[in-house]
Design an enzyme around this catalytic site. Structure first.
Site, PDB file in Angstrom:
ATOM      1  N   ASN A 134       0.850  -1.193   0.000  1.00  0.00           N
ATOM      2  CA  ASN A 134       0.000   0.000   0.000  1.00  0.00           C
ATOM      3  C   ASN A 134       0.889   1.246   0.000  1.00  0.00           C
ATOM      4  OD1 ASN A 134      -1.641   2.155   0.552  1.00  0.00           O
ATOM      5  ND2 ASN A 134      -2.804   1.161   2.187  1.00  0.00           N
ATOM      6  N   PHE A 135       1.190   1.731  -1.199  1.00  0.00           N
ATOM      7  CA  PHE A 135       1.964   2.964  -1.358  1.00  0.00           C
ATOM      8  C   PHE A 135       1.027   4.102  -1.761  1.00  0.00           C
ATOM      9  CE2 PHE A 135       5.849   0.304  -2.870  1.00  0.00           C
ATOM     10  CZ  PHE A 135       6.168   0.009  -1.567  1.00  0.00           C
ATOM     11  N   CYS A 137      -2.152   5.231   0.373  1.00  0.00           N
ATOM     12  CA  CYS A 137      -3.054   5.891   1.323  1.00  0.00           C
ATOM     13  C   CYS A 137      -2.687   7.379   1.425  1.00  0.00           C
ATOM     14  CB  CYS A 137      -2.942   5.215   2.682  1.00  0.00           C
ATOM     15  SG  CYS A 137      -4.075   5.899   3.877  1.00  0.00           S
ATOM     16  N   THR A 203      -6.899   5.988  -3.391  1.00  0.00           N
ATOM     17  CA  THR A 203      -7.832   7.118  -3.387  1.00  0.00           C
ATOM     18  C   THR A 203      -7.139   8.451  -3.706  1.00  0.00           C
ATOM     19  OG1 THR A 203      -7.514   7.238  -1.012  1.00  0.00           O
ATOM     20  CG2 THR A 203      -9.459   6.048  -1.790  1.00  0.00           C
ATOM     21  N   CYS A 345     -37.276  13.079 -30.707  1.00  0.00           N
ATOM     22  CA  CYS A 345     -37.023  14.392 -30.111  1.00  0.00           C
ATOM     23  C   CYS A 345     -38.250  14.899 -29.337  1.00  0.00           C
ATOM     24  CB  CYS A 345     -36.662  15.364 -31.231  1.00  0.00           C
ATOM     25  SG  CYS A 345     -36.431  17.044 -30.664  1.00  0.00           S
ATOM     26  N   CYS A 348     -37.102  19.743 -26.394  1.00  0.00           N
ATOM     27  CA  CYS A 348     -36.732  20.470 -25.174  1.00  0.00           C
ATOM     28  C   CYS A 348     -35.776  21.628 -25.455  1.00  0.00           C
ATOM     29  CB  CYS A 348     -36.101  19.516 -24.164  1.00  0.00           C
ATOM     30  SG  CYS A 348     -34.502  18.886 -24.698  1.00  0.00           S
ATOM     31  N   CYS A 383     -21.444  21.938 -38.372  1.00  0.00           N
ATOM     32  CA  CYS A 383     -21.191  21.007 -37.264  1.00  0.00           C
ATOM     33  C   CYS A 383     -19.749  20.484 -37.298  1.00  0.00           C
ATOM     34  CB  CYS A 383     -22.177  19.842 -37.352  1.00  0.00           C
ATOM     35  SG  CYS A 383     -21.866  18.569 -36.126  1.00  0.00           S
ATOM     36  N   CYS A 389     -24.061  18.282 -28.100  1.00  0.00           N
ATOM     37  CA  CYS A 389     -25.524  18.137 -28.160  1.00  0.00           C
ATOM     38  C   CYS A 389     -25.938  16.722 -27.769  1.00  0.00           C
ATOM     39  CB  CYS A 389     -26.044  18.483 -29.553  1.00  0.00           C
ATOM     40  SG  CYS A 389     -25.226  17.565 -30.863  1.00  0.00           S
ATOM     41  N   CYS A 393     -28.425  15.981 -24.598  1.00  0.00           N
ATOM     42  CA  CYS A 393     -29.792  15.528 -24.939  1.00  0.00           C
ATOM     43  C   CYS A 393     -30.305  14.538 -23.889  1.00  0.00           C
ATOM     44  CB  CYS A 393     -29.788  14.867 -26.312  1.00  0.00           C
ATOM     45  SG  CYS A 393     -31.412  14.231 -26.767  1.00  0.00           S
TER      46      CYS A 393
HETATM   47  C1  LIG Z   1     -13.041   3.507   3.844  1.00  0.00           C
HETATM   48  C2  LIG Z   1     -11.928   3.101   2.949  1.00  0.00           C
HETATM   49  C3  LIG Z   1     -10.789   2.522   3.484  1.00  0.00           C
HETATM   50  C4  LIG Z   1      -9.749   2.140   2.657  1.00  0.00           C
HETATM   51  N1  LIG Z   1      -8.663   1.527   3.204  1.00  0.00           N
HETATM   52  C5  LIG Z   1      -7.640   1.106   2.410  1.00  0.00           C
HETATM   53  C6  LIG Z   1      -6.553   0.382   2.941  1.00  0.00           C
HETATM   54  O1  LIG Z   1      -6.483   0.087   4.132  1.00  0.00           O
HETATM   55  N2  LIG Z   1      -5.575  -0.004   2.090  1.00  0.00           N
HETATM   56  C7  LIG Z   1      -5.606   0.264   0.749  1.00  0.00           C
HETATM   57  O2  LIG Z   1      -4.685  -0.110   0.026  1.00  0.00           O
HETATM   58  N3  LIG Z   1      -6.649   0.941   0.228  1.00  0.00           N
HETATM   59  C8  LIG Z   1      -7.660   1.356   1.007  1.00  0.00           C
HETATM   60  N4  LIG Z   1      -8.744   1.994   0.441  1.00  0.00           N
HETATM   61  C9  LIG Z   1      -8.750   2.258  -1.007  1.00  0.00           C
HETATM   62  C10 LIG Z   1      -9.468   1.159  -1.791  1.00  0.00           C
HETATM   63  O3  LIG Z   1      -8.841  -0.084  -1.636  1.00  0.00           O
HETATM   64  C11 LIG Z   1      -9.523   1.506  -3.293  1.00  0.00           C
HETATM   65  O4  LIG Z   1      -8.214   1.606  -3.793  1.00  0.00           O
HETATM   66  C12 LIG Z   1     -10.254   2.819  -3.574  1.00  0.00           C
HETATM   67  O5  LIG Z   1     -11.343   2.962  -2.702  1.00  0.00           O
HETATM   68  C13 LIG Z   1     -10.739   2.913  -5.022  1.00  0.00           C
HETATM   69  O6  LIG Z   1     -11.662   1.911  -5.346  1.00  0.00           O
HETATM   70  P1  LIG Z   1     -13.269   2.158  -5.351  1.00  0.00           P
HETATM   71  O7  LIG Z   1     -13.521   3.324  -6.244  1.00  0.00           O
HETATM   72  O8  LIG Z   1     -13.857   0.871  -5.830  1.00  0.00           O
HETATM   73  O9  LIG Z   1     -13.645   2.449  -3.942  1.00  0.00           O
HETATM   74  C14 LIG Z   1      -9.810   2.377   1.256  1.00  0.00           C
HETATM   75  C15 LIG Z   1     -10.954   2.965   0.725  1.00  0.00           C
HETATM   76  C16 LIG Z   1     -12.017   3.311   1.553  1.00  0.00           C
HETATM   77  C17 LIG Z   1     -13.237   3.919   0.957  1.00  0.00           C
HETATM   78  S1  SF4 Z   2     -31.839  17.904 -26.747  1.00  0.00           S
HETATM   79 FE1  SF4 Z   2     -32.594  16.066 -27.769  1.00  0.00          FE
HETATM   80  S2  SF4 Z   2     -34.729  15.989 -27.239  1.00  0.00           S
HETATM   81 FE2  SF4 Z   2     -34.057  18.049 -26.753  1.00  0.00          FE
HETATM   82  S3  SF4 Z   2     -34.484  19.209 -28.617  1.00  0.00           S
HETATM   83 FE3  SF4 Z   2     -32.419  18.486 -28.820  1.00  0.00          FE
HETATM   84  S4  SF4 Z   2     -32.581  16.559 -29.932  1.00  0.00           S
HETATM   85 FE4  SF4 Z   2     -34.615  17.077 -29.167  1.00  0.00          FE
HETATM   86  S1  SF4 Z   3     -23.033  20.692 -30.394  1.00  0.00           S
HETATM   87 FE1  SF4 Z   3     -23.754  19.123 -31.819  1.00  0.00          FE
HETATM   88  S2  SF4 Z   3     -24.439  20.259 -33.608  1.00  0.00           S
HETATM   89 FE2  SF4 Z   3     -23.203  21.669 -32.400  1.00  0.00          FE
HETATM   90  S3  SF4 Z   3     -21.147  21.432 -33.289  1.00  0.00           S
HETATM   91 FE3  SF4 Z   3     -21.268  20.030 -31.578  1.00  0.00          FE
HETATM   92  S4  SF4 Z   3     -21.904  18.095 -32.509  1.00  0.00           S
HETATM   93 FE4  SF4 Z   3     -22.343  19.690 -34.001  1.00  0.00          FE
END
Ligand SMILES: Cc1cc2nc3c(=O)[nH]c(=O)nc-3n(C[C@H](O)[C@H](O)[C@H](O)COP(=O)(O)O)c2cc1C
Ligand code: SF4
Ligand code: SF4
Length: 431
Positions: A134-135, A137, A203, A345, A348, A383, A389, A393
């Site tokens: 674990n490098f 945390c 993280t 469409c 909107c 375009c 867009c 949408c």
């Molecule tokens: C509450 C919590 C505790 C964690 N503890 C550790 C730990 O002890 N060792 C570790 O390597 N990573 C730890 N992690 C990191 C996770 O292993 C993982 O790398 C990270 O959450 C990204 O994955 P996820 O998006 O699926 O959560 C922890 C994460 C959370 C949320």
């Molecule tokens: S965003 Fe999608 S649903 Fe809304 S006007 Fe444009 S094409 Fe139609």
């Molecule tokens: S927003 Fe949609 S219509 Fe406008 S340039 Fe980008 S791709 Fe083309």
């Protein structure tokens, strides 16, 4: 029926879904229930030297979407707060009871070779399949010279990895921190130190939100707070990119990768695998929704593999890597144009506003004089195919991006005459 079993840097697992080192893997009670639910492996909650770490209260906060959906999760927890002996005893028992599941032991210790040399035989004696360093945390532990404080210095990564390879026969997986400018540097260092694999991401430094009455960020600990580690769905794009960077780096190409970060369903997992992950790890999704999410993961991946004709995981691991390149190698002659399906469409006008205010004024708003009914049409000549867009949408599939036949061959920026520094022109000049 597709075969979900894998062999990841010598570690066998009945499926590629592992729980990441975190609260879901911090004791036998949890791990056993995870295995009963069908997880292929776990990385045990990080062990350290005794006395065990001490945690604060509270510890978690979240970044919510509009419907209180948790987009991102933040924590300020440390490594295991239980003694080394209890953890090692439980790991030994669980591995004995579940021989077909992968158990990896996550470790974090100060940068002193003797400490590593002392703990590694104890871990090996449990029968565990590998170790993860674990490098990564980002909170609490770096202040004590561990976690991200090691992961951010490639020389330390290489040094500690080498110690582990010297003092243990187990496969060594180096878990990388995303809190670094270029994740390839520690990955290369891990490889140089003899790592059997890397895993990522841990993280990301984060503050999710504040209590503006108390003027303090969450999670609040007695009126103060500190940055935590961000994870969950919101970090998936960052993690995917980092995995791809390592997978396509000539210096680390072929190094097994365990993909982590925001994985919550089979499709997320398949994407990480397509970009080079031989297995995946899950934390936040299991914390929020429970161990049974693995059922959808196994089922969905297996069905998709059958549909695509993949018989084993290895057939598609890394398959998207060759299609991930540097910007300068993209085809300057490729062109897509937005197309609105008038039947779908709902009028909107969101696409019109987006294109009018921030893009290329390429959508016409036509108002029928008699009825006042509006229609929206793409002005093809204007375009640029930016996708805005289509992204805005609300009706999925209503706007599609249609490739145009320009009749022009592939030409990247290094070959483009509009590039004043075109690399091939430079070469011609110097020759
Ligand atoms: C509450 C919590 C505790 C964690 N503890 C550790 C730990 O002890 N060792 C570790 O390597 N990573 C730890 N992690 C990191 C996770 O292993 C993982 O790398 C990270 O959450 C990204 O994955 P996820 O998006 O699926 O959560 C922890 C994460 C959370 C949320
Ligand atoms: S965003 Fe999608 S649903 Fe809304 S006007 Fe444009 S094409 Fe139609
Ligand atoms: S927003 Fe949609 S219509 Fe406008 S340039 Fe980008 S791709 Fe083309």
């Amino acid at each position: 029926m597709a075969d979900l079993s894998i062999e990841f840097c010598g570690i066998k697992s009945i499926n590629p879904f592992w729980l990441a080192s975190a609260p879901p893997t911090d004791k036998a009670y949890n791990v056993v229930r995870a295995f009963e639910a069908g997880w292929g492996g776990v990385v045990w909650k990080t062990l350290g030297e005794d006395p065990a770490a001490v945690n604060v209260s509270s510890r978690y906060s979240a970044h919510y979407g509009k419907n209180r959906e948790v987009l991102g999760f933040n924590n300020i927890e440390l490594i295991t707060d239980r003694s080394l002996e209890i953890n090692l005893t439980e790991i030994t028992q669980v591995k004995k009871d579940w021989p077909d599941r992968a158990i990896i032991v996550s470790l974090m210790l100060p940068c002193e070779e003797k400490l590593w040399a002392d703990i590694l035989p104890l871990v090996e004696a449990t029968g565990a399949d590998g170790i993860e360093l674990n490098f990564g945390c980002p909170h609490g532990m770096p202040e004590r010279g561990m976690g991200a404080a090691v992961g951010q210095v490639p020389e330390y990564v290489e040094m500690v990895t080498r110690w582990c390879k010297t003092h243990s026969k187990l496969p060594v997986i180096v878990k990388l921190t995303p809190n670094i400018t270029d994740v390839r540097a520690p990955a290369r260092a891990a490889k140089a130190g003899g790592a059997d694999a890397v895993s990522l991401i841990n993280t990301i430094n984060s503050i999710t939100h504040l209590d503006l009455d108390q003027m303090v960020a969450f999670p609040i600990v007695g009126g103060a707070s500190t940055h935590g580690g961000y994870c969950g769905s919101a970090v998936k794009p960052i993690a995917l990119n980092m995995v791809a960077e390592i997978a396509r780096d000539p210096q680390t190409r072929g190094l097994p990768i365990s993909g982590i970060g925001g994985i919550g369903n089979w499709r997320d997992a398949a994407e990480f695998m397509a970009l080079g992950s031989g297995c995946v790890q899950v934390c936040t999704a299991a914390m929020l929704h429970g161990f049974r999410i693995v059922e959808e993961m196994k089922d969905g991946l297996s069905r998709w593999m059958d549909e695509k004709g993949y018989k084993s995981i290895s057939e598609f691991v890394g398959k998207a890597v060759p299609n991930t390149t540097d910007w300068k190698y993209l085809d300057m002659n490729y062109q897509v144009i937005a197309q609105i399906n008038q039947d779908d469409c709902i009028k909107c006008g969101r696409c019109y506003v987006a294109c009018e205010d921030t893009s290329h004024q390429s959508i016409a708003q036509l108002i029928d004089a008699a009825s006042g009914v509006r229609t929206y049409e793409v002005i093809k000549e204007e375009c640029v195919g930016c996708n805005l867009c289509e992204i805005t949408c609300p009706v999925q599939g209503c706007i599609t991006m249609v490739p145009q036949n320009t009749g022009k061959p592939y030409m990247n920026w290094t070959q483009d005459p509009r590039n004043p520094r075109a690399e091939n022109i430079k070469v011609t000049e110097t020759v």
